[in-house]
Design an enzyme around this catalytic site. Structure first.
Site, mmCIF file in Angstrom:
data_model
loop_
_atom_site.group_PDB
_atom_site.id
_atom_site.type_symbol
_atom_site.label_atom_id
_atom_site.label_comp_id
_atom_site.label_asym_id
_atom_site.label_seq_id
_atom_site.Cartn_x
_atom_site.Cartn_y
_atom_site.Cartn_z
ATOM 1 N N ARG A 204 -9.691 0.792 9.060
ATOM 2 C CA ARG A 204 -9.359 -0.599 9.381
ATOM 3 C C ARG A 204 -10.476 -1.301 10.138
ATOM 4 O O ARG A 204 -10.341 -2.483 10.467
ATOM 5 C CB ARG A 204 -8.092 -0.637 10.228
ATOM 6 C CG ARG A 204 -6.790 -0.901 9.447
ATOM 7 C CD ARG A 204 -5.647 -0.789 10.447
ATOM 8 N NE ARG A 204 -4.464 -1.513 10.148
ATOM 9 C CZ ARG A 204 -3.372 -0.971 9.575
ATOM 10 N NH1 ARG A 204 -3.382 0.272 9.172
ATOM 11 N NH2 ARG A 204 -2.291 -1.694 9.416
ATOM 12 N N ARG B 225 -0.995 -9.324 13.252
ATOM 13 C CA ARG B 225 -1.468 -8.251 12.358
ATOM 14 C C ARG B 225 -2.308 -8.841 11.218
ATOM 15 O O ARG B 225 -3.319 -8.250 10.822
ATOM 16 C CB ARG B 225 -0.268 -7.468 11.796
ATOM 17 C CG ARG B 225 0.428 -6.640 12.885
ATOM 18 C CD ARG B 225 1.810 -6.166 12.475
ATOM 19 N NE ARG B 225 1.779 -5.232 11.357
ATOM 20 C CZ ARG B 225 2.855 -4.910 10.624
ATOM 21 N NH1 ARG B 225 4.028 -5.456 10.894
ATOM 22 N NH2 ARG B 225 2.742 -4.053 9.653
ATOM 23 N N ARG C 185 11.225 -1.036 12.427
ATOM 24 C CA ARG C 185 9.929 -1.240 13.088
ATOM 25 C C ARG C 185 9.938 -2.553 13.859
ATOM 26 O O ARG C 185 10.138 -3.615 13.264
ATOM 27 C CB ARG C 185 8.807 -1.279 12.038
ATOM 28 C CG ARG C 185 8.500 0.065 11.427
ATOM 29 C CD ARG C 185 7.473 -0.040 10.322
ATOM 30 N NE ARG C 185 6.233 -0.710 10.718
ATOM 31 C CZ ARG C 185 5.158 -0.787 9.949
ATOM 32 N NH1 ARG C 185 5.168 -0.234 8.753
ATOM 33 N NH2 ARG C 185 4.083 -1.411 10.373
ATOM 34 N N ARG D 155 11.310 -6.161 4.902
ATOM 35 C CA ARG D 155 11.225 -4.736 5.238
ATOM 36 C C ARG D 155 11.804 -4.485 6.634
ATOM 37 O O ARG D 155 12.440 -3.465 6.881
ATOM 38 C CB ARG D 155 9.755 -4.288 5.171
ATOM 39 C CG ARG D 155 9.541 -2.807 5.480
ATOM 40 C CD ARG D 155 8.101 -2.391 5.228
ATOM 41 N NE ARG D 155 7.173 -2.936 6.203
ATOM 42 C CZ ARG D 155 5.846 -2.862 6.127
ATOM 43 N NH1 ARG D 155 5.277 -2.266 5.097
ATOM 44 N NH2 ARG D 155 5.072 -3.372 7.061
ATOM 45 N N LYS E 242 0.826 -1.214 0.000
ATOM 46 C CA LYS E 242 0.000 0.000 0.000
ATOM 47 C C LYS E 242 0.861 1.264 0.000
ATOM 48 O O LYS E 242 0.624 2.181 -0.776
ATOM 49 C CB LYS E 242 -0.935 0.029 1.227
ATOM 50 C CG LYS E 242 -1.919 -1.129 1.292
ATOM 51 C CD LYS E 242 -2.918 -0.964 2.426
ATOM 52 C CE LYS E 242 -2.331 -1.004 3.810
ATOM 53 N NZ LYS E 242 -1.766 -2.312 4.206
HETATM 54 P P1 AMP Z 1 0.715 0.216 9.195
HETATM 55 O O1 AMP Z 1 1.927 1.070 9.020
HETATM 56 O O2 AMP Z 1 -0.466 0.683 8.394
HETATM 57 O O3 AMP Z 1 1.003 -1.249 8.998
HETATM 58 O O4 AMP Z 1 0.270 0.375 10.715
HETATM 59 C C1 AMP Z 1 1.116 -0.020 11.783
HETATM 60 C C2 AMP Z 1 0.295 -0.191 13.047
HETATM 61 O O5 AMP Z 1 -0.307 1.060 13.414
HETATM 62 C C3 AMP Z 1 -0.864 -1.166 12.939
HETATM 63 O O6 AMP Z 1 -0.465 -2.512 13.143
HETATM 64 C C4 AMP Z 1 -1.789 -0.668 14.057
HETATM 65 O O7 AMP Z 1 -1.281 -1.058 15.333
HETATM 66 C C5 AMP Z 1 -1.609 0.841 13.948
HETATM 67 N N1 AMP Z 1 -2.595 1.423 13.015
HETATM 68 C C6 AMP Z 1 -2.346 1.996 11.804
HETATM 69 N N2 AMP Z 1 -3.484 2.407 11.224
HETATM 70 C C7 AMP Z 1 -4.486 2.075 12.075
HETATM 71 C C8 AMP Z 1 -5.904 2.207 12.021
HETATM 72 N N3 AMP Z 1 -6.522 2.745 10.973
HETATM 73 N N4 AMP Z 1 -6.608 1.766 13.093
HETATM 74 C C9 AMP Z 1 -5.997 1.224 14.162
HETATM 75 N N5 AMP Z 1 -4.678 1.031 14.267
HETATM 76 C C10 AMP Z 1 -3.922 1.459 13.229
#
Ligand code: AMP
Length: 190
Positions: free
Chosen positions: A89, A146, A134, A128, A14
């Site tokens: 989400r 996740r 991270r 990654r 994404k």
């Molecule tokens: P991402 O970079 O999109 O993979 O997000 C990393 C982490 O941030 C996720 O595993 C969640 O813990 C948190 N996170 C990101 N976006 C959301 C969202 N829309 N709702 C809830 N938690 C989020």
């Protein structure tokens, strides 16, 4: 305006594809994951709260996430459109986004969902993790969590937008430019 949701499991590409769409369509990229990481990096109260969830691979509560997203949208009204990456989400987040856009007499144009097999996702995230710094990219059980959260809580968001004929599934396996061409074909027809 073109308002896109770039959808798909963690590691589906994404972020990579959002950057390419931004270059072509001049949209504002809003990644809630990036926003949380920025807050964590600055050790803000929001960052501290988010950290406890992110480290486990759990979702940050909707109220916190929606508030942060709304601030970002409200702070950037004069744009050609938004690319929402990693948001919504949950169904509650999708409903909140609809309400927020409705206030501005706008709507979501398309939800583009990248489809990638689980094995490939795990491989990509671990790769990654070697450079992303991270902690949630480095541990197989957190990655699996996740993916489970995505399957249980996030995947229904696809059906939510499908009710309005806005959801499109895109093959997310292959090289970056081929996947971009698939996305671009959909966006250019809006
Ligand atoms: P991402 O970079 O999109 O993979 O997000 C990393 C982490 O941030 C996720 O595993 C969640 O813990 C948190 N996170 C990101 N976006 C959301 C969202 N829309 N709702 C809830 N938690 C989020």
């Amino acid at each position: 305006m073109i308002n896109l949701i770039l959808f798909g499991p963690p590691g589906s590409g994404k972020g990579t594809q959002a950057k390419k769409l931004v270059d072509k369509y001049n949209l504002l990229h809003i990644s809630t994951g990036d926003l949380f990481r920025y807050e964590m990096g600055n050790d803000t109260p929001l960052g501290k709260e988010a950290k406890s969830y992110i480290e486990k691979g759990a979702l940050v509560p909707d109220s916190v996430t929606v508030g942060m997203l709304k601030n970002k949208v409200d702070a950037n009204p004069d744009v050609a459109g938004y690319i929402f990456d990693g948001f919504p989400r949950t169904i509650a987040q999708a409903e909140a986004l609809n309400a927020l856009l409705e206030e501005k007499e706008q709507t979501i144009s398309r939800l583009l969902a990248l489809k990638v097999e689980d094995e490939e996702i795990i491989k990509r995230i671990l790769e990654r993790g070697k450079t992303s710094g991270r902690s949630d990219d480095n541990d197989r059980s957190i990655i699996q969590n996740r993916i489970d959260v995505y399957n249980q809580e996030t995947s229904p968001v696809f059906d939510f937008y499908a009710q309005f004929n806005k959801s499109i599934s895109i093959e997310g396996m292959g090289d970056i430019d081929t996947i971009f061409d698939r996305l671009d074909k959909e966006v250019s027809s809006i």
